[in-house]
Scaffold this active site. Structure first.
Site, PDB file in Angstrom:
ATOM      1  N   LYS A 130      -3.587 -13.871   2.854  1.00  9.36           N
ATOM      2  CA  LYS A 130      -2.223 -13.537   3.260  1.00  9.36           C
ATOM      3  C   LYS A 130      -2.244 -13.273   4.755  1.00  9.36           C
ATOM      4  O   LYS A 130      -3.004 -12.416   5.220  1.00  9.36           O
ATOM      5  CB  LYS A 130      -1.756 -12.302   2.486  1.00  9.36           C
ATOM      6  CG  LYS A 130      -0.326 -11.894   2.754  1.00  9.36           C
ATOM      7  CD  LYS A 130       0.191 -11.040   1.606  1.00  9.36           C
ATOM      8  CE  LYS A 130       1.537 -10.429   1.878  1.00  9.36           C
ATOM      9  NZ  LYS A 130       1.494  -9.315   2.816  1.00  9.36           N
ATOM     10  N   CYS A 142      -2.380  -6.871   7.791  1.00 10.94           N
ATOM     11  CA  CYS A 142      -2.049  -5.448   7.894  1.00 10.94           C
ATOM     12  C   CYS A 142      -1.924  -5.018   9.364  1.00 10.94           C
ATOM     13  O   CYS A 142      -2.829  -5.240  10.164  1.00 10.94           O
ATOM     14  CB  CYS A 142      -3.127  -4.618   7.194  1.00 10.94           C
ATOM     15  SG  CYS A 142      -2.763  -2.852   7.269  1.00 10.94           S
ATOM     16  N   ASN A 158       6.951 -15.657   2.475  1.00 15.55           N
ATOM     17  CA  ASN A 158       7.201 -14.220   2.331  1.00 15.55           C
ATOM     18  C   ASN A 158       7.915 -13.684   3.571  1.00 15.55           C
ATOM     19  O   ASN A 158       7.663 -14.121   4.681  1.00 15.55           O
ATOM     20  CB  ASN A 158       5.850 -13.504   2.120  1.00 15.55           C
ATOM     21  CG  ASN A 158       5.939 -11.986   2.223  1.00 15.55           C
ATOM     22  OD1 ASN A 158       5.259 -11.376   3.049  1.00 15.55           O
ATOM     23  ND2 ASN A 158       6.759 -11.369   1.412  1.00 15.55           N
ATOM     24  N   GLU A 195       0.842  -1.196   0.000  1.00 14.39           N
ATOM     25  CA  GLU A 195       0.000   0.000   0.000  1.00 14.39           C
ATOM     26  C   GLU A 195       0.880   1.250   0.000  1.00 14.39           C
ATOM     27  O   GLU A 195       1.849   1.334   0.749  1.00 14.39           O
ATOM     28  CB  GLU A 195      -0.888  -0.044   1.250  1.00 14.39           C
ATOM     29  CG  GLU A 195      -2.179   0.693   1.129  1.00 14.39           C
ATOM     30  CD  GLU A 195      -2.064   2.107   1.663  1.00 14.39           C
ATOM     31  OE1 GLU A 195      -2.708   2.999   1.091  1.00 14.39           O
ATOM     32  OE2 GLU A 195      -1.326   2.309   2.631  1.00 14.39           O
TER      33      GLU A 195
HETATM   34  C1  LIG Z   1       4.841   0.062   2.835  1.00 16.13           C
HETATM   35  C2  LIG Z   1       4.228  -1.321   2.909  1.00 16.13           C
HETATM   36  C3  LIG Z   1       2.930  -1.498   2.486  1.00 16.13           C
HETATM   37  C4  LIG Z   1       2.342  -2.775   2.545  1.00 16.13           C
HETATM   38  N1  LIG Z   1       1.052  -2.945   2.098  1.00 16.13           N
HETATM   39  C5  LIG Z   1       0.493  -4.189   2.127  1.00 16.13           C
HETATM   40  C6  LIG Z   1      -0.827  -4.418   1.605  1.00 16.13           C
HETATM   41  O1  LIG Z   1      -1.503  -3.518   1.087  1.00 16.13           O
HETATM   42  N2  LIG Z   1      -1.315  -5.684   1.692  1.00 16.13           N
HETATM   43  C7  LIG Z   1      -0.598  -6.731   2.228  1.00 16.13           C
HETATM   44  O2  LIG Z   1      -1.093  -7.855   2.280  1.00 16.13           O
HETATM   45  N3  LIG Z   1       0.648  -6.535   2.696  1.00 16.13           N
HETATM   46  C8  LIG Z   1       1.208  -5.307   2.646  1.00 16.13           C
HETATM   47  N4  LIG Z   1       2.489  -5.134   3.094  1.00 16.13           N
HETATM   48  C9  LIG Z   1       3.282  -6.313   3.518  1.00 16.13           C
HETATM   49  C10 LIG Z   1       4.082  -6.880   2.322  1.00 16.13           C
HETATM   50  O3  LIG Z   1       3.219  -7.385   1.325  1.00 16.13           O
HETATM   51  C11 LIG Z   1       5.005  -8.018   2.779  1.00 16.13           C
HETATM   52  O4  LIG Z   1       4.228  -9.025   3.361  1.00 16.13           O
HETATM   53  C12 LIG Z   1       6.041  -7.544   3.804  1.00 16.13           C
HETATM   54  O5  LIG Z   1       6.651  -6.337   3.377  1.00 16.13           O
HETATM   55  C13 LIG Z   1       7.119  -8.611   4.030  1.00 16.13           C
HETATM   56  O6  LIG Z   1       7.804  -8.904   2.840  1.00 16.13           O
HETATM   57  P1  LIG Z   1       9.251  -8.266   2.543  1.00 16.13           P
HETATM   58  O7  LIG Z   1      10.108  -8.538   3.747  1.00 16.13           O
HETATM   59  O8  LIG Z   1       9.686  -8.972   1.284  1.00 16.13           O
HETATM   60  O9  LIG Z   1       9.053  -6.795   2.353  1.00 16.13           O
HETATM   61  C14 LIG Z   1       3.087  -3.879   3.046  1.00 16.13           C
HETATM   62  C15 LIG Z   1       4.399  -3.674   3.480  1.00 16.13           C
HETATM   63  C16 LIG Z   1       4.983  -2.419   3.416  1.00 16.13           C
HETATM   64  C17 LIG Z   1       6.413  -2.254   3.880  1.00 16.13           C
END
Ligand SMILES: Cc1cc2nc3c(=O)[nH]c(=O)nc-3n(C[C@H](O)[C@H](O)[C@H](O)COP(=O)(O)O)c2cc1C
Length: 309
Positions: free
Chosen positions: A139, A98, A199, A9
Site C-alpha cells: 500500500k 504511513c 483508495n 491504526e
Molecule cells: C486514523 C488512521 C489510521 C490509519 N492507519 C493505517 C494503517 O495502519 N495502515 C495503512 O496502510 N494505512 C493507514 N491509514 C490510511 C488509510 O488506510 C487510508 O489509506 C486513508 O485513510 C485514505 O483513505 P480514506 O480517504 O478512505 O480514509 C490510516 C488512516 C487514518 C485516518
C-alpha cells in the site's frame, strides 16, 4: 467490484472489522500495521493484532483478513511475513504509506517512497519468504513530498513480485487533505501490470463512481468513509439507503459490550471517541453524543450515556 476495508491504526481493530463486515459489502479487511524493527515477533503479537487468526483469518461474518506489516529491514520483514502466513493470514500487506513522524524517523512507512530500491528489496525478500500462491500486496501513497517517484515506486513494487498494489492517491505531504488525485492512479496503472486498488476520499456512492472512472480501477478501498457511514460498502454496491441513526446507536452499544468483555477495555473510550469523530460527519446526533462523552474516561461512565441517547 471488490471493496476492501482500509487498515486504520487505532480505530479499525478486530471488533470494528467484525461490526462492519456483518453489515456487509466488504470483501477483504487489512489489519492495523504491525511494526517490525529488528526481530521476529512472538506469535502473540500477531494474534493480538489479528484475533481472526483463530478463525481461519476470517471475521465472524466470513470476510478474509490479511495482516499488514510496517518496517524498513527486508530480512526482518520477510521473517515476520513468513510467520504471519504460517499463522494463517489471508495474504500479506506491506505499508509504504504511513505518515507518522515517529515511524518515518526510523525509516518506516511513507519515507520509503524516497527509495524505490529499498521498496524493491523489501518486496522481493518478502516474496521469497512466503509460500508460492500467497497474495502479496503493498500500500503506497503517491510519494513523500511530491509525486516525482510515483512511477518508479509502483514499478519497483511490481517488479519485485507483489500481486496487488493499493494506491492512496495523495502524497505524505498532502496528509489527509482533500482532494485525492484519483487520475494519478490511472497514470500509474498504465506502467505497471499488476492489480491496482484505488483508495482515498470515497465518502459516498457518487464518490465511488467518480473514483472508478478517474482511476480506471474497478476495485476500491474505503477508510474514513466507512467509519462515518457504517453501511457505505452496501450503499456503493447495492444502492442501499443510509443506515438510520438508531441502528448506528445500537452499533455503538454493541461496540462497548465487545470492548468491555474483550481484553481491550482500556482502549475503549479513545476508540469510541475517535469513531464518533467520524460518525459526526454524517450524523449530527453523533456530534451531540461526542460532546457528552468527551470528558468521560471509562467505559462504565460512557455506556449509560450511549444507552440513554
Ligand atoms: C486514523 C488512521 C489510521 C490509519 N492507519 C493505517 C494503517 O495502519 N495502515 C495503512 O496502510 N494505512 C493507514 N491509514 C490510511 C488509510 O488506510 C487510508 O489509506 C486513508 O485513510 C485514505 O483513505 P480514506 O480517504 O478512505 O480514509 C490510516 C488512516 C487514518 C485516518
Amino acid at each position: 467490484m471488490h471493496i476492501t476495508l482500509a487498515p486504520m491504526e487505532g480505530v479499525v481493530d478486530s471488533l470494528m472489522r467484525d461490526m462492519l463486515t456483518r453489515i456487509g459489502g466488504f470483501d477483504l479487511c487489512v489489519t492495523e500495521f504491525i511494526r517490525i524493527v529488528d526481530q521476529l515477533l512472538p506469535k502473540r503479537v500477531f494474534y493480538r493484532t489479528c484475533p481472526e487468526l483463530h478463525n481461519n483469518s476470517m471475521t465472524p461474518a466470513g470476510v478474509p483478513v490479511k495482516i499488514q506489516l510496517l518496517g524498513q529491514d527486508p530480512n526482518w520483514l520477510a521473517e515476520n511475513a513468513a510467520r504471519a502466513i504460517e499463522l494463517g493470514s489471508h495474504g500479506l500487506d506491506l505499508n509504504f504509506g504511513c505518515p507518522a513522524k515517529t515511524v518515518n524517523k526510523s525509516r518506516g512507512g511513507a519515507i520509503l517512497l524516497k527509495e524505490p530500491e529499498t521498496l524493491y528489496q523489501i518486496v522481493s525478500e518478502v516474496r521469497k519468504a512466503v509460500p508460492q500462491g500467497t497474495i502479496l500486496s503493498a500500500k503506497m501513497r503517491l510519494g513523500f513530498n511530491d509525486t516525482s517517484l510515483a512511477f518508479e515506486n509502483a514499478q519497483a513494487i511490481a517488479a519485485a513480485g507483489a500481486d496487488l498494489l493499493v494506491i492512496h492517491a495523495r502524497t505524505k505531504l498532502d496528509g489527509y487533505k482533500p482532494p485525492a488525485y484519483w487520475n494519478w492512479i490511472a497514470e500509474i496503472k498504465k506502467v505497471v501490470d499488476i492489480n491496482i486498488v484505488a483508495n482515498g476520499e470515497i465518502w459516498s456512492a457518487q464518490d465511488a463512481v467518480n473514483c472508478q472512472i478517474k482511476s480506471n480501477c474497478q476495485d476500491i478501498m474505503l477508510g474514513r468513509g466507512a467509519l462515518a457511514l457504517p453501511n457505505l460498502a452496501q450503499i456503493i454496491k447495492q444502492g442501499a439507503a443510509q443506515m438510520p441513526w438508531d441502528e448506528v446507536r445500537m452499533l455503538l452499544v454493541a461496540y462497548s459490550g465487545y470492548e468491555i468483555f474483550g481484553d481491550k477495555g482500556r482502549y475503549f473510550p479513545n476508540r469510541l471517541k475517535q469513531w464518533l469523530g467520524y460518525l459526526k460527519l454524517q450524523y449530527p446526533q453523533a456530534g451531540i453524543l461526542f460532546n457528552e462523552v468527551r470528558a468521560l474516561k471509562t467505559a462504565n461512565e460512557i455506556i449509560p450515556v450511549l444507552n440513554k441517547v
